[in-house]
Design a protein around this motif. Structure first.
Motif, PDB file in Angstrom:
ATOM      1  N   HIS A   4       0.831  -1.203   0.000  1.00 53.09           N
ATOM      2  CA  HIS A   4       0.000   0.000   0.000  1.00 53.09           C
ATOM      3  C   HIS A   4       0.870   1.260   0.000  1.00 53.09           C
ATOM      4  CE1 HIS A   4      -3.286   2.681   1.054  1.00 53.09           C
ATOM      5  NE2 HIS A   4      -2.746   2.964   2.223  1.00 53.09           N
ATOM      6  N   GLY A   5       0.654   2.123  -0.985  1.00 54.32           N
ATOM      7  CA  GLY A   5       1.384   3.386  -1.068  1.00 54.32           C
ATOM      8  C   GLY A   5       2.603   3.347  -1.973  1.00 54.32           C
ATOM      9  N   ASP A   6       2.982   2.169  -2.484  1.00 54.11           N
ATOM     10  CA  ASP A   6       4.147   2.082  -3.374  1.00 54.11           C
ATOM     11  C   ASP A   6       3.923   2.880  -4.647  1.00 54.11           C
ATOM     12  OD1 ASP A   6       5.701   0.506  -1.756  1.00 54.11           O
ATOM     13  OD2 ASP A   6       5.189  -1.379  -2.737  1.00 54.11           O
ATOM     14  N   GLU A   7       5.016   3.494  -5.137  1.00 55.69           N
ATOM     15  CA  GLU A   7       4.970   4.121  -6.449  1.00 55.69           C
ATOM     16  C   GLU A   7       5.563   3.163  -7.466  1.00 55.69           C
ATOM     17  OE1 GLU A   7       6.120   8.377  -8.148  1.00 55.69           O
ATOM     18  OE2 GLU A   7       7.766   6.950  -8.244  1.00 55.69           O
ATOM     19  N   VAL A   8       4.854   2.964  -8.549  1.00 57.14           N
ATOM     20  CA  VAL A   8       5.296   2.095  -9.633  1.00 57.14           C
ATOM     21  C   VAL A   8       5.407   2.948 -10.890  1.00 57.14           C
ATOM     22  CG1 VAL A   8       4.779   0.059 -11.008  1.00 57.14           C
ATOM     23  CG2 VAL A   8       4.118   0.127  -8.606  1.00 57.14           C
ATOM     24  N   ALA A   9       6.555   2.872 -11.556  1.00 51.19           N
ATOM     25  CA  ALA A   9       6.770   3.668 -12.759  1.00 51.19           C
ATOM     26  C   ALA A   9       7.250   2.783 -13.889  1.00 51.19           C
ATOM     27  CB  ALA A   9       7.789   4.786 -12.495  1.00 51.19           C
ATOM     28  N   PHE A  10       6.693   3.027 -15.075  1.00 44.90           N
ATOM     29  CA  PHE A  10       7.135   2.369 -16.293  1.00 44.90           C
ATOM     30  C   PHE A  10       7.857   3.431 -17.098  1.00 44.90           C
ATOM     31  CE2 PHE A  10       3.036   0.742 -14.807  1.00 44.90           C
ATOM     32  CZ  PHE A  10       3.447  -0.524 -14.382  1.00 44.90           C
ATOM     33  N   ASP A  11       9.200   3.348 -17.106  1.00 44.24           N
ATOM     34  CA  ASP A  11      10.040   4.452 -17.559  1.00 44.24           C
ATOM     35  C   ASP A  11       9.684   5.674 -16.708  1.00 44.24           C
ATOM     36  OD1 ASP A  11      12.001   5.770 -19.042  1.00 44.24           O
ATOM     37  OD2 ASP A  11      10.559   6.430 -20.534  1.00 44.24           O
ATOM     38  N   THR A  12       9.121   6.722 -17.281  1.00 46.58           N
ATOM     39  CA  THR A  12       8.783   7.927 -16.490  1.00 46.58           C
ATOM     40  C   THR A  12       7.293   8.044 -16.213  1.00 46.58           C
ATOM     41  OG1 THR A  12       8.605   9.258 -18.498  1.00 46.58           O
ATOM     42  CG2 THR A  12      10.765   9.171 -17.412  1.00 46.58           C
ATOM     43  N   ILE A  13       6.502   7.049 -16.634  1.00 44.21           N
ATOM     44  CA  ILE A  13       5.052   7.089 -16.416  1.00 44.21           C
ATOM     45  C   ILE A  13       4.762   6.450 -15.070  1.00 44.21           C
ATOM     46  CG2 ILE A  13       2.793   6.560 -17.380  1.00 44.21           C
ATOM     47  CD1 ILE A  13       4.579   8.301 -19.174  1.00 44.21           C
ATOM     48  N   ALA A  14       4.360   7.276 -14.101  1.00 47.02           N
ATOM     49  CA  ALA A  14       4.254   6.814 -12.717  1.00 47.02           C
ATOM     50  C   ALA A  14       2.809   6.598 -12.288  1.00 47.02           C
ATOM     51  CB  ALA A  14       4.922   7.813 -11.780  1.00 47.02           C
ATOM     52  N   PHE A  15       2.631   5.608 -11.415  1.00 49.58           N
ATOM     53  CA  PHE A  15       1.343   5.294 -10.796  1.00 49.58           C
ATOM     54  C   PHE A  15       1.581   5.074  -9.307  1.00 49.58           C
ATOM     55  CE2 PHE A  15       1.028   3.989 -15.175  1.00 49.58           C
ATOM     56  CZ  PHE A  15      -0.277   4.272 -15.565  1.00 49.58           C
ATOM     57  N   GLN A  16       0.498   5.104  -8.548  1.00 47.03           N
ATOM     58  CA  GLN A  16       0.587   4.789  -7.126  1.00 47.03           C
ATOM     59  C   GLN A  16      -0.393   3.681  -6.804  1.00 47.03           C
ATOM     60  OE1 GLN A  16      -0.109   8.007  -4.280  1.00 47.03           O
ATOM     61  NE2 GLN A  16       1.486   7.140  -2.995  1.00 47.03           N
ATOM     62  N   LEU A  17       0.090   2.681  -6.037  1.00 43.77           N
ATOM     63  CA  LEU A  17      -0.742   1.558  -5.636  1.00 43.77           C
ATOM     64  C   LEU A  17      -1.454   1.911  -4.334  1.00 43.77           C
ATOM     65  CD1 LEU A  17      -1.529  -1.440  -6.205  1.00 43.77           C
ATOM     66  CD2 LEU A  17       0.296  -2.061  -4.606  1.00 43.77           C
ATOM     67  N   VAL A  18      -2.771   1.772  -4.332  1.00 41.48           N
ATOM     68  CA  VAL A  18      -3.569   2.111  -3.153  1.00 41.48           C
ATOM     69  C   VAL A  18      -4.480   0.941  -2.816  1.00 41.48           C
ATOM     70  CG1 VAL A  18      -5.306   3.660  -2.184  1.00 41.48           C
ATOM     71  CG2 VAL A  18      -3.511   4.569  -3.677  1.00 41.48           C
ATOM     72  N   GLY A  19      -4.410   0.494  -1.556  1.00 34.83           N
ATOM     73  CA  GLY A  19      -5.295  -0.552  -1.091  1.00 34.83           C
ATOM     74  C   GLY A  19      -6.528   0.046  -0.442  1.00 34.83           C
ATOM     75  N   LYS A  20      -7.620  -0.667  -0.500  1.00 30.69           N
ATOM     76  CA  LYS A  20      -8.867  -0.206   0.110  1.00 30.69           C
ATOM     77  C   LYS A  20      -9.370  -1.258   1.080  1.00 30.69           C
ATOM     78  CE  LYS A  20     -10.328   2.810  -3.674  1.00 30.69           C
ATOM     79  NZ  LYS A  20     -11.426   3.173  -4.608  1.00 30.69           N
TER      80      LYS A  20
END
Length: 342
Positions: free
Chosen positions: A146-162
């Motif tokens: 929960h809260g990790d940042e995942v990036a594919f090259d420079t395209i970033a996402f954040q993983l959020v658990g609910k």
């Protein structure tokens, strides 16, 4: 344990981390993962298959605690792109990708997510520009939290658990490029100083006399000069990490630098992907036999491998004991004969 001519005595080492297992090839061992050959350590995820000789090992996992979240969502930095993660989902610029990222720097099949038992894993698919977790480049895959940042090259996402009373996470505001410390595998960052070692510059101080016997390493340079490090049958790890069997507190030595294996038939040393390499008698090695008197160099630290028979060095004492026993025997015989003559 596996049999086979193509399986070394010590072939691979698998270590468990909170992000999942990691496999290290030892010496000249081949590392075949999912049908692909690797020469460096790789992070594993569930479903991976390791080939050892003619045998295969499948990586599985069992949950020993409640799931961290009930659902997992991936949020893009634009706040409008969201994906619910479920099962196996592929990331790439291919139009059939589950998570389509239309950018020329993204590989067609860039990475994949795998969600099982409400645990999320990610694996890089040998992408050209890399997959990053919290700024560190993946080699293989890992578990996500929960809260990790995942990036594919420079395209970033954040993983959020609910669910499960998870604390809400703030959106990362630091640009992804600034988050990247190095283009190195996840969980291998260390502060080892990179040096170019010149053998002529080493100040070696090798003690001529020591009472130690058996197999041991003798410190021959700062900061281990004169110290004796015993080596026992089996494996002995050397490095800067406090969990190593032999701890060498020098910044040119990696956290887990080398491994020595002592067996009745001989002794070998293996380099553990150390930043500054492992050298035996000034020859860089990945795996080599050690014989009495060999110089082992770890970064700028030098040690001498010694293999002193337990009886060696005690010859004079043994001879003294033998002469004392012989003299005592002669004295006893002489006393018996004298009593008989009386």
């Amino acid at each position: 344990m596996f049999a086979g001519e193509d399986v070394l005595d010590y072939h691979l080492r698998i270590e468990a981390t909170n992000r999942g297992p990691k496999v290290y090839p030892l010496g000249e061992a081949s590392l075949n993962l999912n049908g692909v050959h690797h020469e460096e350590p790789v992070n594993l995820i569930i479903g991976d298959v390791l080939q050892v000789g003619q045998s295969e090992l499948a990586i599985t996992a069992e949950s020993d605690q409640l799931p961290e979240a009930d659902e997992w969502w991936l949020y893009g930095n634009d706040d409008h792109t969201t994906y619910k993660l479920d099962g196996e989902m592929y990331v790439g610029r291919d139009k059939h990708s589950d998570i389509l990222v239309s950018d020329d720097h993204i590989s067609r099949n860039h990475a994949r997510f795998r969600t099982e038992a409400k645990v999320v894993w990610i694996q890089d698919l040998d992408s050209a520009n890399g997959t990053y977790v919290n700024g560190e480049r993946l080699v293989g895959g890992c578990r996500l939290f929960h809260g990790d940042e995942v990036a594919f090259d420079t395209i970033a996402f954040q993983l959020v658990g609910k669910g499960a009373d998870l604390t809400p996470v703030r959106k990362r505001e630091t640009p992804t490029d600034q988050l990247r410390i190095k283009d190195v595998p996840l969980s291998t960052l260390d502060t080892t100083e990179i040096v170019v070692v010149n053998p002529d510059d080493r100040a070696l101080v090798i003690p001529e006399n020591t009472t130690a016997t058996g197999a041991f390493l003798l410190g021959a340079s700062h900061p281990v000069s004169g110290l004796v490090f015993p080596i026992t049958i089996g494996r002995t790890t050397i490095g800067r990490d406090e969990d190593c069997d032999i701890v060498v507190n020098d910044l040119t030595v990696s956290t887990r630098h080398a491994e020595i294996v002592l067996r009745p038939e001989g002794c070998t040393v293996s380099n553990l992907m150390a930043t500054n390499g492992t050298r035996v008698n000034d020859r860089e090695v990945q795996n080599a036999e050690l014989t009495d008197g060999d110089l082992l160099h770890l970064g700028e630290v030098s040690l001498v491998f010694k293999n002193v028979p337990v009886t060696q060095g005690g010859g004079s004492l043994l001879r003294y004991v033998r002469w004392v026993m012989l003299g005592g025997s002669v004295l006893v015989v002489g006393l018996v004969v004298w009593q008989l003559l009386l």
